[in-house]
Design an enzyme around this catalytic site. Structure first.
Site, PDB file in Angstrom:
ATOM      1  N   ASP A  36      40.510 -91.968   7.022  1.00  0.00           N
ATOM      2  CA  ASP A  36      39.546 -90.871   6.854  1.00  0.00           C
ATOM      3  C   ASP A  36      38.174 -91.291   7.375  1.00  0.00           C
ATOM      4  OD1 ASP A  36      38.327 -88.562   6.026  1.00  0.00           O
ATOM      5  OD2 ASP A  36      38.927 -88.734   3.927  1.00  0.00           O
ATOM      6  N   ASP A  37      37.702 -90.602   8.408  1.00  0.00           N
ATOM      7  CA  ASP A  37      36.356 -90.860   8.960  1.00  0.00           C
ATOM      8  C   ASP A  37      36.218 -92.266   9.548  1.00  0.00           C
ATOM      9  OD1 ASP A  37      35.831 -88.327   7.991  1.00  0.00           O
ATOM     10  OD2 ASP A  37      33.983 -88.876   6.964  1.00  0.00           O
ATOM     11  N   CYS A  76      37.860 -83.121   8.431  1.00  0.00           N
ATOM     12  CA  CYS A  76      39.025 -83.607   7.670  1.00  0.00           C
ATOM     13  C   CYS A  76      40.134 -82.562   7.486  1.00  0.00           C
ATOM     14  CB  CYS A  76      38.610 -84.049   6.275  1.00  0.00           C
ATOM     15  SG  CYS A  76      37.196 -85.142   6.175  1.00  0.00           S
ATOM     16  N   LYS A 128      44.934 -88.411  -0.067  1.00  0.00           N
ATOM     17  CA  LYS A 128      44.088 -87.213  -0.030  1.00  0.00           C
ATOM     18  C   LYS A 128      44.845 -86.001   0.498  1.00  0.00           C
ATOM     19  CE  LYS A 128      40.076 -85.785   2.791  1.00  0.00           C
ATOM     20  NZ  LYS A 128      38.787 -86.226   3.334  1.00  0.00           N
ATOM     21  N   HIS A 130      43.319 -82.196   0.368  1.00  0.00           N
ATOM     22  CA  HIS A 130      42.252 -81.447   1.039  1.00  0.00           C
ATOM     23  C   HIS A 130      42.770 -80.193   1.762  1.00  0.00           C
ATOM     24  CE1 HIS A 130      38.094 -81.832   3.217  1.00  0.00           C
ATOM     25  NE2 HIS A 130      38.115 -80.906   2.276  1.00  0.00           N
ATOM     26  N   ASP A 264      41.655 -89.069  10.810  1.00  0.00           N
ATOM     27  CA  ASP A 264      41.695 -87.591  10.735  1.00  0.00           C
ATOM     28  C   ASP A 264      40.618 -86.934  11.579  1.00  0.00           C
ATOM     29  OD1 ASP A 264      39.544 -88.324   9.074  1.00  0.00           O
ATOM     30  OD2 ASP A 264      39.888 -86.643   7.714  1.00  0.00           O
TER      31      ASP A 264
HETATM   32 CA    CA Z   1      37.702 -87.133   7.673  1.00  0.00          CA
END
Ligand code: CA
Length: 458
Positions: A36-37, A76, A128, A130, A264
């Site tokens: 993530d990121d 995301c 996650k 989301h 992502d």
């Molecule tokens: Ca992300």
């Protein structure tokens, strides 16, 4: 005589069974790991120096490393919607991050877990989600037999808070990254009798910037506190991936498991997003932009003894992982599913040559991009250059010699701009308005059967 016949029958049935097994080998397991990121520059196989990522590097070395691997958006939730449906998320209105719990992956869309279940797969999500926070939109209702993780876009790494097992709140928990690695191993240990699909979606290295003291101590030489914490968080994710790979190797399952790894979205380096200390060099731009820094990500596919280690340069997109997984599982990709991805396997084995896609497309409100061969047409968030709102004029870059998108050729090549714009316009005409958030619609339409409730913003 009766006993001999019984033994004979048993042996005969066993031989038939062996024969059937030889004709239809076990379906491969599918493991999709999502960071993530994560910054484009922040893995050893892209040259990162200040934090070791030996397990990610080993994964990349064991398989195919994609130098032009993309996700279908710079945020995301939309790219997760694309991954799990195999479709450009703007086709069903999931263009922006949800702003309310009731905003989520439309219930009319089937997920990869739904589709693999029909082929006899055990399915699990660890990490996650989301893609909607209401019970009707949660992983247990979207094809996942097992779920350990959280529903929102971000979460503390140290407190259990809203971490769920199935639909029950977890009371105590390790540092989330360690917990997700542990749970992934448990999932693999549990499912030995049938094929499985595991979607391992770390929240690392997304904010909040939380790291364990022992790992922070390993980066005492790094004076930038944010980068130091980022490195410690990344190290934790690399270690968790190492634990999972070791389990696959020790059990021999690595020979029957496709392992994919992506981030992502691009690293957030720009004001207004979840800045975490990441780096995207040599790319320009950030999470939130359709420049390469927002959409080109570390991207690996590995399958021991089945896919030869290589570096692959043709553009691919995370939607392809969906189609590849379905092909491996023997799930028919029906035309009515309208998938946008391509099964990459024939391209990786050499059965097919050339580019999997004639073009790749992006839209985020008024931002857009089109990649055709080495060419990219893009309108991006002005905040990158000017620190102001709005979107740039159309820029044309040749990524073959300008990966940093610095040399705009739009004025020099108006015909190419016109052709590419027409190509993108034709794609854009097939999309719907966003169901929520951002420009251009702000429609925020409710989904049938889902009651809108006031919720916290993310
Ligand atoms: Ca992300």
């Amino acid at each position: 005589m009766k006993i001999i016949l019984t033994i004979f029958n048993a042996v005969f049935l066993a031989l038939i069974s062996i024969g059937q097994a030889a004709e239809s080998p076990a379906k491969p397991n599918i493991l999709i790991i999502v960071a993530d990121d994560l910054g484009y520059a922040d893995v050893g196989f892209h040259g990162c120096k200040d934090v070791p990522t030996p397990n990610l590097d080993a994964l990349a070395a064991s398989g195919v490393r994609f130098t032009n691997g993309y996700v279908s958006g710079p945020y995301c939730s939309p790219t997760r919607a694309g991954l799990l449906t195999g479709r450009y998320q703007q086709r069903f209105g999931h263009e922006f991050n949800p702003s309310e719990p009731a905003d989520g992956l439309p219930l009319g869309e089937a997920t990869l877990a739904d589709r693999l279940k029909t082929a006899g797969y055990a399915t699990g999500l660890i990490g996650k989600w989301h893609l909607g926070e209401l019970p009707a939109m949660a992983p247990p209702k979207r094809g996942f037999d097992e779920f350990f993780g959280f529903l929102s876009g971000g979460h503390s790494y140290f407190t259990s808070g809203q971490v769920l097992r199935g639909s029950e709140e977890v009371k105590e928990m390790d540092y989330t990254t360690d917990a997700f690695g542990r749970e992934a191993v448990a999932f693999i240990e549990k499912h030995t009798a049938h094929p499985w699909f595991l979607y391992l979606a770390f929240n690392a290295v997304h904010t909040p910037m939380h790291a364990t003291e022992d790992r922070l101590a390993k980066f005492a030489n790094i004076t930038n506190g944010q980068r130091r914490t980022y490195d410690a968080m990344l190290l934790a994710m690399d270690e968790a991936i190492g634990v999972v790979r070791k389990k696959l190797g020790d059990s021999g399952m690595d020979k029957n498991t496709l392992v994919c790894f992506i981030s992502d979205n691009g690293g957030p380096t720009m004001k207004g997003v979840t800045i975490n200390g990441c780096r995207n060099e040599p790319l320009r731009g950030s999470k939130r932009t359709t420049l390469e820094g927002g959409i080109r990500v570390p991207f690996v596919v590995s399958w021991k003894d089945k896919i030869k280690p290589a570096v692959y340069d043709q553009p691919v997109i995370q939607l392809d992982l969906h189609s590849t997984a379905l092909a491996l599982a023997g799930v028919e990709q029906k035309p009515e599913c309208k998938l946008d991805g391509v099964n990459l396997l024939p391209f990786l084995t050499g059965e097919k040559t050339g580019a999997p896609h004639d073009a790749l497309y992006w839209r985020l409100g008024k931002q857009m991009a089109l990649r055709m061969g080495d060419w990219k047409l893009v309108r991006y968030d002005n905040h990158v250059d000017l620190g102001t709102a709005g979107v740039s004029s159309a820029k044309l870059y040749n990524l073959a010699n300008d990966i940093g998108e610095m040399n705009d050729l739009a004025a020099a090549q108006p015909e190419k701009v016109k052709d590419m714009q027409a190509k993108w316009d034709a794609w854009n005409a097939t999309l719907v308005k966003p169901l929520w958030g951002g420009e251009p619609s702000g429609a925020n339409a409710a989904q049938p059967g889902i009651e809108k409730k006031p919720g916290r913003k993310q």
